[in-house]
Design an enzyme around this catalytic site. Structure first.
Site, PDB file in Angstrom:
ATOM      1  N   SER A 254     -26.435  13.333 -14.095  1.00 49.19           N
ATOM      2  CA  SER A 254     -26.769  13.902 -12.597  1.00 49.19           C
ATOM      3  C   SER A 254     -27.683  13.223 -11.676  1.00 49.19           C
ATOM      4  CB  SER A 254     -26.765  15.304 -12.401  1.00 49.19           C
ATOM      5  OG  SER A 254     -27.886  15.820 -12.574  1.00 49.19           O
TER       6      SER A 254
ATOM      7  N   THR B 127     -28.709  19.019 -15.162  1.00 53.76           N
ATOM      8  CA  THR B 127     -29.711  19.889 -14.581  1.00 53.76           C
ATOM      9  C   THR B 127     -30.520  19.107 -13.363  1.00 53.76           C
ATOM     10  OG1 THR B 127     -31.451  19.479 -16.061  1.00 53.76           O
ATOM     11  CG2 THR B 127     -29.866  21.227 -16.368  1.00 53.76           C
ATOM     12  N   ASP B 128     -30.759  17.910 -13.444  1.00 54.12           N
ATOM     13  CA  ASP B 128     -31.638  17.144 -12.796  1.00 54.12           C
ATOM     14  C   ASP B 128     -31.120  17.284 -11.092  1.00 54.12           C
ATOM     15  OD1 ASP B 128     -33.061  16.456 -14.708  1.00 54.12           O
ATOM     16  OD2 ASP B 128     -32.361  14.221 -14.588  1.00 54.12           O
TER      17      ASP B 128
ATOM     18  N   THR C 243     -26.736  16.733 -19.809  1.00 51.78           N
ATOM     19  CA  THR C 243     -27.100  16.793 -21.117  1.00 51.78           C
ATOM     20  C   THR C 243     -26.238  17.621 -21.949  1.00 51.78           C
ATOM     21  OG1 THR C 243     -29.579  16.567 -20.308  1.00 51.78           O
ATOM     22  CG2 THR C 243     -29.313  17.599 -22.423  1.00 51.78           C
TER      23      THR C 243
HETATM   24  N1  DAS Z   1     -30.526  13.512 -16.988  1.00 50.16           N
HETATM   25  C1  DAS Z   1     -29.829  14.932 -16.785  1.00 50.16           C
HETATM   26  C2  DAS Z   1     -28.636  15.214 -15.749  1.00 50.16           C
HETATM   27  O1  DAS Z   1     -27.524  14.770 -16.102  1.00 50.16           O
HETATM   28  C3  DAS Z   1     -29.872  15.706 -17.695  1.00 50.16           C
HETATM   29  C4  DAS Z   1     -29.687  17.036 -17.794  1.00 50.16           C
HETATM   30  O2  DAS Z   1     -28.562  17.420 -17.711  1.00 50.16           O
HETATM   31  O3  DAS Z   1     -30.653  17.910 -17.986  1.00 50.16           O
HETATM   32  O4  DAS Z   1     -28.984  15.804 -14.836  1.00 50.16           O
END
Ligand code: DAS
Length: 325
Positions: free
Chosen positions: A60, A93-94, A17
């Site tokens: 991710s 973050t995922d 993100t």
């Molecule tokens: N879907 C997510 C990822 O790339 C978004 C994020 O970065 O929080 O993990």
């Protein structure tokens, strides 16, 4: 008088993100270049001279061990370069907790490796990515930061081990066991930390680790099926404090007796899973500070070792709680 030289850092940008285009929750992760993101934080130049690389740019949620291996190789190479003071790794973050766990258990870094990410795309009002990235650069460049793998997010500094994404949308979605954040970025505060580097080898082929839920609707036969299809370990997603339903006990005892590494993890988002008499009885290991996804990475790394080697390692690294209750 010439300005003193700034520490040189490598920023490995992998998308998420932090680098998304679009707005709201239907954005496109990983679409913006690191150069474009850096242009939004000119202050970064005060802290470091940055080298940019982007081994891949993705959401991710799509990460596989293939991506972990590429990152591991890129970071290992960078750690060997004497001119680099540290590394920044931007990541979605995922699944960040899995990458962080892998790196913390395999790298034994000689420099700070600082992960960061974002919960809002850069085009959203109140985007958190620029601030998180700036703080990650500052932490990686700071001469007082010890070697190790860290996450900087939402003005907090976290350890890599024990990390979990515990909220789907909050600007601070991360939590860490056993004691939460190590420090803060406002005020800038990172008390001395005890470093426990670990350099477990990356397995030549990635062992299968099953993740099995044990809700009312799940049957313990899943454990036998996992073993029959070649799993080397199983992480059980159990109720509460990793509580084993009675109807699962016999299957678990059989599985561990035949050599399967079985980890008791919790389906709760927060809190540890401590050593319990059931572990002695069934031959299981508690997840300790690890979330279920992180325990799965750890189990894959330790499963190739015989139990008499992996059990003490597991207890020492993931159960920093002293004597069992
Ligand atoms: N879907 C997510 C990822 O790339 C978004 C994020 O970065 O929080 O993990």
């Amino acid at each position: 008088m010439a300005a003193p030289p700034r520490p040189r850092l490598l920023w490995l940008a992998t998308g998420g993100t932090l680098a998304a285009t679009g707005r709201g929750i239907a954005y496109h992760a990983g679409a913006l270049s690191p150069e474009a993101l850096l242009a939004a934080i000119p202050e970064a130049g005060q802290y470091a001279e940055l080298e940019l690389a982007s081994p891949f740019a993705m959401d991710s949620k799509d990460a596989t061990p293939h991506h972990w291996l590429r990152l591991h190789a890129a970071i290992t190479q960078a750690l060997a370069r004497p001119e680099l003071a540290g590394l920044v790794l931007s990541h979605g973050t995922d699944t960040l907790e899995e990458t962080a766990t892998l790196l913390a258990l395999t790298l034994a870094p000689t420099k700070p490796v600082v992960l960061t990410g974002a919960m809002r795309p850069p085009s959203e009002a109140g985007a958190d990515g620029p601030r998180n990235l700036l703080h990650a650069i500052r932490l990686a460049a700071d001469a007082d930061t010890p070697p190790g793998v860290f996450l900087v997010f939402g003005e907090e500094i976290f350890p890599a081990l024990g990390l979990r994404k515990a909220h789907t949308l909050a600007l601070q979605p991360f939590a860490a066991e056993p004691r939460g954040a190590l420090g803060t970025t406002f005020p800038w505060l990172l008390p001395p930390i005890e470093e426990r580097p670990s350099s477990l080898p990356i397995p030549p082929s990635w062992p299968r680790v099953a993740l099995l839920a044990a809700t009312a609707l799940d049957a313990p036969e899943a454990l036998r099926q996992a073993q029959e299809t070649g799993a080397a370990a199983a992480v059980l997603l159990l109720p509460g404090h990793g509580s084993v339903p009675e109807r699962w006990e016999a299957a678990i005892a059989d599985a561990t007796a035949s050599g399967l590494l079985v980890v008791r993890a919790s389906r709760c988002g927060l809190g540890p899973v401590l050593l319990h008499p059931v572990d002695e009885r069934l031959g299981t290991l508690p997840a300790g500070i690890l979330s279920a996804p992180a325990a799965r990475v750890a189990a894959a790394l330790v499963a190739p070792f015989p139990r008499e080697e992996h059990e003490p390692l597991w207890r020492a690294r993931f159960l920093p709680y002293g004597a069992s209750p």
